[in-house]
Design a protein around this motif. Structure first.
Motif, short mmCIF file in Angstrom:
data_model
loop_
_atom_site.label_atom_id
_atom_site.label_comp_id
_atom_site.label_asym_id
_atom_site.label_seq_id
_atom_site.Cartn_x
_atom_site.Cartn_y
_atom_site.Cartn_z
N PRO A 132 0.81 -1.22 0.00
CA PRO A 132 0.00 0.00 0.00
C PRO A 132 0.85 1.28 0.00
O PRO A 132 1.85 1.37 0.71
N ILE A 133 0.44 2.23 -0.81
CA ILE A 133 1.10 3.53 -0.86
C ILE A 133 0.26 4.51 -0.04
O ILE A 133 -0.96 4.58 -0.20
N ALA A 134 0.92 5.26 0.83
CA ALA A 134 0.24 6.22 1.69
C ALA A 134 0.34 7.63 1.10
O ALA A 134 1.42 8.08 0.72
N LEU A 135 -0.80 8.31 1.03
CA LEU A 135 -0.84 9.71 0.61
C LEU A 135 -1.19 10.57 1.82
O LEU A 135 -2.11 10.25 2.57
N GLY A 136 -0.45 11.66 1.99
CA GLY A 136 -0.74 12.56 3.10
C GLY A 136 0.09 12.31 4.33
O GLY A 136 -0.31 12.65 5.44
N LYS A 341 -9.88 -5.29 11.17
CA LYS A 341 -8.58 -4.99 10.55
C LYS A 341 -8.81 -4.44 9.15
O LYS A 341 -9.69 -4.89 8.42
N LEU A 342 -7.98 -3.45 8.80
CA LEU A 342 -8.11 -2.83 7.48
C LEU A 342 -6.91 -3.22 6.62
O LEU A 342 -6.10 -2.39 6.22
N ASP A 343 -6.80 -4.50 6.33
CA ASP A 343 -5.72 -5.00 5.46
C ASP A 343 -6.16 -4.88 4.01
O ASP A 343 -7.12 -5.51 3.58
N LEU A 344 -5.43 -4.08 3.25
CA LEU A 344 -5.76 -3.90 1.84
C LEU A 344 -5.22 -5.05 1.00
O LEU A 344 -4.29 -5.74 1.39
N ASP A 345 -5.82 -5.25 -0.17
CA ASP A 345 -5.51 -6.39 -1.02
C ASP A 345 -4.45 -6.00 -2.07
O ASP A 345 -4.72 -5.21 -2.97
N CYS A 346 -3.26 -6.58 -1.94
CA CYS A 346 -2.18 -6.31 -2.90
C CYS A 346 -2.17 -7.31 -4.05
O CYS A 346 -1.43 -7.11 -5.04
N SER A 347 -2.98 -8.36 -3.96
CA SER A 347 -2.93 -9.42 -4.96
C SER A 347 -3.53 -9.00 -6.30
O SER A 347 -3.31 -9.66 -7.32
N GLN A 348 -4.29 -7.89 -6.32
CA GLN A 348 -4.94 -7.47 -7.56
C GLN A 348 -4.05 -6.59 -8.44
O GLN A 348 -4.43 -6.25 -9.56
N PHE A 349 -2.91 -6.22 -7.93
CA PHE A 349 -2.01 -5.33 -8.68
C PHE A 349 -1.69 -5.92 -10.06
O PHE A 349 -1.32 -7.09 -10.18
N THR A 350 -1.88 -5.11 -11.08
CA THR A 350 -1.64 -5.57 -12.45
C THR A 350 -1.12 -4.43 -13.30
O THR A 350 -1.36 -3.26 -13.02
N LEU A 351 -0.39 -4.77 -14.37
CA LEU A 351 0.12 -3.76 -15.29
C LEU A 351 -0.82 -3.66 -16.48
O LEU A 351 -0.90 -4.59 -17.30
#
Length: 362
Positions: A132-136, A341-351
């Motif tokens: 996850p990338i954090a903004l702010g 828990k607020l675990d975001l899903d990194c498995s969907q990352f695609t190019l």
């Protein structure tokens, strides 16, 4: 920087967090304006206008290994912040640019017009590992400048296209402009947002965070995000002893009522040039309690204005810090905050395909 040093108080500039152009710690020379008696104070010290400059960055994703923050990657679309929060721990970053962490920080702003392009390049590198990338994390991605420059929106559009998870912290109601993007990402567990609520008192907000949305507007923003299905948290930060700490429970209750499901808090931090600026601000706005506030701050920071050690800098030490932590935990438990828990899903990352890509024959 001496913990007990407080610069002489200049005049107050309406709508600005500070009127001080305090020099950064790397400055080799300093200058001051002195009245010759012929001009009025307004003529000698005119209200500064906001200046906006483009910064063509070479890279856009910052990484860290800090054990006490919940992200390893972040993006800051802007340097400086017109919100003017006097306590902002990002102020000292302006010293690296030979600018004042005081008035320059909120009037000399930099935006990164090539941020989206740099982000795409970074995400397409063969060795990139999605997290996850954090903004702010430093300056607010939805400060007033974003309405015109839209750097944050462009970054979000790239992350949405790549199905990349993102977290956002803001006190700007402008985030509601991007509800359609955020709502779609939330459906795929790719985003959560935290809204910073420092106080519910308008009078204190105007002094502490002069160009931010008011408390009621921030609660409405939490409600709008939650209603759109976006997991939303409240950041009760910073908690300032003898100034806004008594509001902790009420902030959490109000945010929960608006739809927040998570909460966090941070004890006031005063790194580098922020300490003398904050001391000066106290003398200008709350002289009768300035000594008391700083006494509790130092009791909670090992006898200093600030603690930089991992594990301590967010929460502090001592009786006041322990009681604050206990109050936070008890209130969260009563309200049912932080249960999920607020675990975001990194498995969907695609190019996504782009022009020039080699197409498959099958």
């Amino acid at each position: 920087m001496n913990d007990d040093s407080t610069p002489a108080a200049p005049h107050i500039i309406r709508g600005r967090g500070t009127a001080s152009a305090i020099a950064g710690r790397f400055a080799t020379t300093t200058s001051t304006l002195e009245s010759d008696g012929w001009r009025t104070e307004a003529e000698t010290n005119p209200a500064p206008r906001t200046q906006v400059l483009a910064e063509h960055a070479k890279s856009i994703i910052a990484t860290n290994r800090s054990p006490d923050i919940p992200f390893s990657q972040s993006i800051n679309p802007y340097r400086g912040c017109e919100h003017g929060c006097i306590y902002c721990y990002a102020r000292p970053a302006h010293a690296y640019m030979d600018l004042s962490p005081g008035l320059d920080f909120e009037t000399r702003l930099f935006y990164k017009p090539n941020a989206a392009e740099l982000l795409e390049r970074a995400l397409r590198k063969s060795n990139y590992v999605c997290s996850p990338i954090a903004l702010g994390t430093n300056t607010d991605p939805y400060q007033p400048l974003e309405k015109d420059k839209q750097v944050t929106r462009q970054i979000l559009q790239v992350l949405q296209r790549y199905r990349h998870p993102v977290t956002i912290v803001t006190k700007g109601q402008l985030i509601q402009r991007d509800l359609p993007i955020l709502a779609e990402m939330a459906q795929d567990n790719l985003v959560h947002v935290a809204i910073s609520v420092t106080t519910l008192e308008n009078a204190l907000k105007r002094k502490l965070e002069p160009r931010t949305a008011g408390p009621a507007a921030r609660l409405r923003t939490i409600e709008a995000l939650a209603s759109a299905g976006i997991p939303t948290a409240v950041m009760a930060a910073p908690m300032i002893p003898a100034l806004n700490d008594a509001e902790l429970e009420k902030i959490l209750q109000s945010a929960h009522g608006a739809g927040a499901i998570h909460a966090a808090y941070i004890l006031l931090r005063l790194p580098f040039e922020v300490a003398p600026l904050f001391r000066q601000w106290l003398q200008e706005h709350y002289p009768e309690r300035a000594e008391h506030v700083m006494s509790i701050v130092q009791q909670s920071r090992g006898g200093k204005d600030n603690q930089s050690e991992f594990g301590l800098r967010q929460r502090g030490t001592g009786v006041f810090a322990q009681l604050l932590q206990q109050r936070f935990r008890v209130t969260c438990r009563k309200l049912g905050l932080n249960q999920r828990k607020l675990d975001l899903d990194c498995s969907q990352f695609t190019l996504p395909p782009q022009s020039g890509d080699q197409q498959s024959l099958f």
